[in-house]
Design a protein around this motif. Structure first.
Motif, PDB file in Angstrom:
ATOM      1  N   GLU A 105      -7.829   1.153 -10.852  1.00 30.74           N
ATOM      2  CA  GLU A 105      -7.341  -0.154 -11.275  1.00 30.74           C
ATOM      3  C   GLU A 105      -6.992  -1.001 -10.063  1.00 30.74           C
ATOM      4  O   GLU A 105      -6.610  -0.475  -9.024  1.00 30.74           O
ATOM      5  CB  GLU A 105      -6.099   0.010 -12.146  1.00 30.74           C
ATOM      6  CG  GLU A 105      -6.341   0.747 -13.430  1.00 30.74           C
ATOM      7  CD  GLU A 105      -7.174  -0.034 -14.420  1.00 30.74           C
ATOM      8  OE1 GLU A 105      -7.017  -1.261 -14.509  1.00 30.74           O
ATOM      9  OE2 GLU A 105      -8.006   0.582 -15.096  1.00 30.74           O
ATOM     10  N   GLN A 106      -7.079  -2.315 -10.218  1.00 32.90           N
ATOM     11  CA  GLN A 106      -6.713  -3.212  -9.133  1.00 32.90           C
ATOM     12  C   GLN A 106      -5.430  -3.958  -9.461  1.00 32.90           C
ATOM     13  O   GLN A 106      -5.153  -4.261 -10.625  1.00 32.90           O
ATOM     14  CB  GLN A 106      -7.813  -4.230  -8.868  1.00 32.90           C
ATOM     15  CG  GLN A 106      -9.013  -3.655  -8.180  1.00 32.90           C
ATOM     16  CD  GLN A 106      -9.897  -4.737  -7.604  1.00 32.90           C
ATOM     17  OE1 GLN A 106      -9.849  -5.877  -8.020  1.00 32.90           O
ATOM     18  NE2 GLN A 106     -10.724  -4.370  -6.644  1.00 32.90           N
ATOM     19  N   SER A 164      -2.939  -7.214  -7.390  1.00 33.13           N
ATOM     20  CA  SER A 164      -2.981  -8.212  -6.331  1.00 33.13           C
ATOM     21  C   SER A 164      -1.651  -8.228  -5.602  1.00 33.13           C
ATOM     22  O   SER A 164      -0.596  -8.050  -6.212  1.00 33.13           O
ATOM     23  CB  SER A 164      -3.268  -9.600  -6.910  1.00 33.13           C
ATOM     24  OG  SER A 164      -4.572  -9.638  -7.449  1.00 33.13           O
ATOM     25  N   LYS A 222       3.920  -8.103  -5.873  1.00 33.52           N
ATOM     26  CA  LYS A 222       2.916  -7.283  -6.541  1.00 33.52           C
ATOM     27  C   LYS A 222       2.701  -7.887  -7.926  1.00 33.52           C
ATOM     28  O   LYS A 222       3.652  -8.059  -8.701  1.00 33.52           O
ATOM     29  CB  LYS A 222       3.381  -5.832  -6.689  1.00 33.52           C
ATOM     30  CG  LYS A 222       3.914  -5.176  -5.428  1.00 33.52           C
ATOM     31  CD  LYS A 222       2.940  -5.155  -4.310  1.00 33.52           C
ATOM     32  CE  LYS A 222       3.404  -4.427  -3.077  1.00 33.52           C
ATOM     33  NZ  LYS A 222       4.760  -4.018  -2.906  1.00 33.52           N
ATOM     34  N   PRO A 251      -3.970  -9.285 -11.368  1.00 28.27           N
ATOM     35  CA  PRO A 251      -4.942 -10.286 -10.939  1.00 28.27           C
ATOM     36  C   PRO A 251      -4.956 -11.566 -11.787  1.00 28.27           C
ATOM     37  O   PRO A 251      -5.145 -12.655 -11.257  1.00 28.27           O
ATOM     38  CB  PRO A 251      -6.286  -9.546 -11.030  1.00 28.27           C
ATOM     39  CG  PRO A 251      -5.917  -8.109 -10.783  1.00 28.27           C
ATOM     40  CD  PRO A 251      -4.578  -7.946 -11.462  1.00 28.27           C
ATOM     41  N   THR A 300      -4.337 -10.738  -1.623  1.00 27.95           N
ATOM     42  CA  THR A 300      -5.174  -9.577  -1.358  1.00 27.95           C
ATOM     43  C   THR A 300      -5.301  -8.770  -2.643  1.00 27.95           C
ATOM     44  O   THR A 300      -4.295  -8.463  -3.281  1.00 27.95           O
ATOM     45  CB  THR A 300      -4.529  -8.679  -0.269  1.00 27.95           C
ATOM     46  OG1 THR A 300      -4.253  -9.479   0.885  1.00 27.95           O
ATOM     47  CG2 THR A 300      -5.444  -7.537   0.100  1.00 27.95           C
ATOM     48  N   ARG A 301      -6.514  -8.445  -2.998  1.00 28.82           N
ATOM     49  CA  ARG A 301      -6.734  -7.568  -4.143  1.00 28.82           C
ATOM     50  C   ARG A 301      -6.873  -6.153  -3.600  1.00 28.82           C
ATOM     51  O   ARG A 301      -7.635  -5.917  -2.664  1.00 28.82           O
ATOM     52  CB  ARG A 301      -7.976  -7.993  -4.903  1.00 28.82           C
ATOM     53  CG  ARG A 301      -7.829  -9.400  -5.458  1.00 28.82           C
ATOM     54  CD  ARG A 301      -8.742  -9.632  -6.630  1.00 28.82           C
ATOM     55  NE  ARG A 301      -8.884 -11.028  -6.979  1.00 28.82           N
ATOM     56  CZ  ARG A 301      -7.979 -11.781  -7.565  1.00 28.82           C
ATOM     57  NH1 ARG A 301      -6.807 -11.266  -7.847  1.00 28.82           N
ATOM     58  NH2 ARG A 301      -8.197 -13.037  -7.861  1.00 28.82           N
ATOM     59  N   VAL A 302      -6.141  -5.238  -4.191  1.00 22.08           N
ATOM     60  CA  VAL A 302      -6.148  -3.852  -3.705  1.00 22.08           C
ATOM     61  C   VAL A 302      -6.388  -2.887  -4.854  1.00 22.08           C
ATOM     62  O   VAL A 302      -6.014  -3.157  -5.997  1.00 22.08           O
ATOM     63  CB  VAL A 302      -4.829  -3.497  -2.979  1.00 22.08           C
ATOM     64  CG1 VAL A 302      -4.638  -4.337  -1.735  1.00 22.08           C
ATOM     65  CG2 VAL A 302      -3.637  -3.645  -3.900  1.00 22.08           C
ATOM     66  N   GLU A 303      -6.999  -1.774  -4.517  1.00 23.59           N
ATOM     67  CA  GLU A 303      -7.144  -0.707  -5.499  1.00 23.59           C
ATOM     68  C   GLU A 303      -5.859   0.089  -5.515  1.00 23.59           C
ATOM     69  O   GLU A 303      -5.315   0.431  -4.471  1.00 23.59           O
ATOM     70  CB  GLU A 303      -8.331   0.184  -5.146  1.00 23.59           C
ATOM     71  CG  GLU A 303      -9.644  -0.499  -5.381  1.00 23.59           C
ATOM     72  CD  GLU A 303     -10.823   0.438  -5.264  1.00 23.59           C
ATOM     73  OE1 GLU A 303     -10.630   1.674  -5.261  1.00 23.59           O
ATOM     74  OE2 GLU A 303     -11.938  -0.079  -5.191  1.00 23.59           O
ATOM     75  N   CYS A 304      -5.378   0.359  -6.687  1.00 23.85           N
ATOM     76  CA  CYS A 304      -4.122   1.068  -6.841  1.00 23.85           C
ATOM     77  C   CYS A 304      -4.397   2.570  -6.923  1.00 23.85           C
ATOM     78  O   CYS A 304      -5.218   3.010  -7.718  1.00 23.85           O
ATOM     79  CB  CYS A 304      -3.431   0.572  -8.104  1.00 23.85           C
ATOM     80  SG  CYS A 304      -1.741   1.113  -8.241  1.00 23.85           S
ATOM     81  N   ALA A 347      -0.431   0.673 -11.612  1.00 24.68           N
ATOM     82  CA  ALA A 347      -1.207  -0.505 -12.002  1.00 24.68           C
ATOM     83  C   ALA A 347      -0.836  -0.952 -13.417  1.00 24.68           C
ATOM     84  O   ALA A 347      -0.683  -2.149 -13.686  1.00 24.68           O
ATOM     85  CB  ALA A 347      -2.701  -0.223 -11.898  1.00 24.68           C
TER      86      ALA A 347
END
Length: 106
Positions: A2-3, A5, A60, A63, A87-91, A97
Motif C-alpha cells: 500500500e502507498q 503520502s 502522513k 494519497p 512524496t509517495r511512499v510504499e508502506c 497504511a
C-alpha cells in the motif's frame, strides 16, 4: 504494498509548526504529523544568501487527501514562498497504511 503520502514543510517557529500539525490532524487531512527539531537552512532569497533556523513538519496522509492538505498548508503558511514537498511512499506494514487511510476520512 500500500502507498501513503508524506508531505513536508518548514517554518520559522516551533509554535507555528505545532499549529500546522494540530490543524492538519484535527481536520483529518493527516493521520499524524511530526514536528522535527531545529534545522539551519541556507538558501537564496531576494538576491542574496540567507541562513535561518527552521522547524520541520512531516505529515502522513492518504494519497487522496494530499491536495486538500497542500491547499490548507498554502493558505495558513507564514512564508511568502513555502516549501511544501509531497512524496509517495510504499508502506512496509499494511496495517499502518490502513490506519493512515482510516484516520484521514472526513
Amino acid at each position: 504494498m500500500e502507498q501513503i503520502s508524506v508531505v513536508t514543510t518548514v517554518v520559522d517557529a516551533r509554535s507555528v509548526a505545532d499549529l500546522l500539525a494540530a490543524a492538519a490532524v484535527a481536520g483529518r487531512l493527516a493521520a499524524c504529523a511530526q514536528v522535527g527539531g531545529q534545522v539551519d537552512s541556507t538558501y537564496w532569497w531576494r538576491s542574496g544568501v540567507e541562513t535561518s533556523t527552521e522547524w520541520s513538519v512531516q505529515f502522513k496522509t492518504a494519497p487522496d487527501r494530499v491536495d486538500a492538505l497542500v491547499e490548507q498548508l498554502r493558505a495558513s503558511h507564514p512564508y511568502e514562498v513555502p516549501e511544501i514537498l509531497v512524496t509517495r511512499v510504499e508502506c512496509g506494514h499494511p496495517g499502518y497504511a490502513a490506519w493512515v487511510f482510516d484516520h484521514t476520512r472526513p
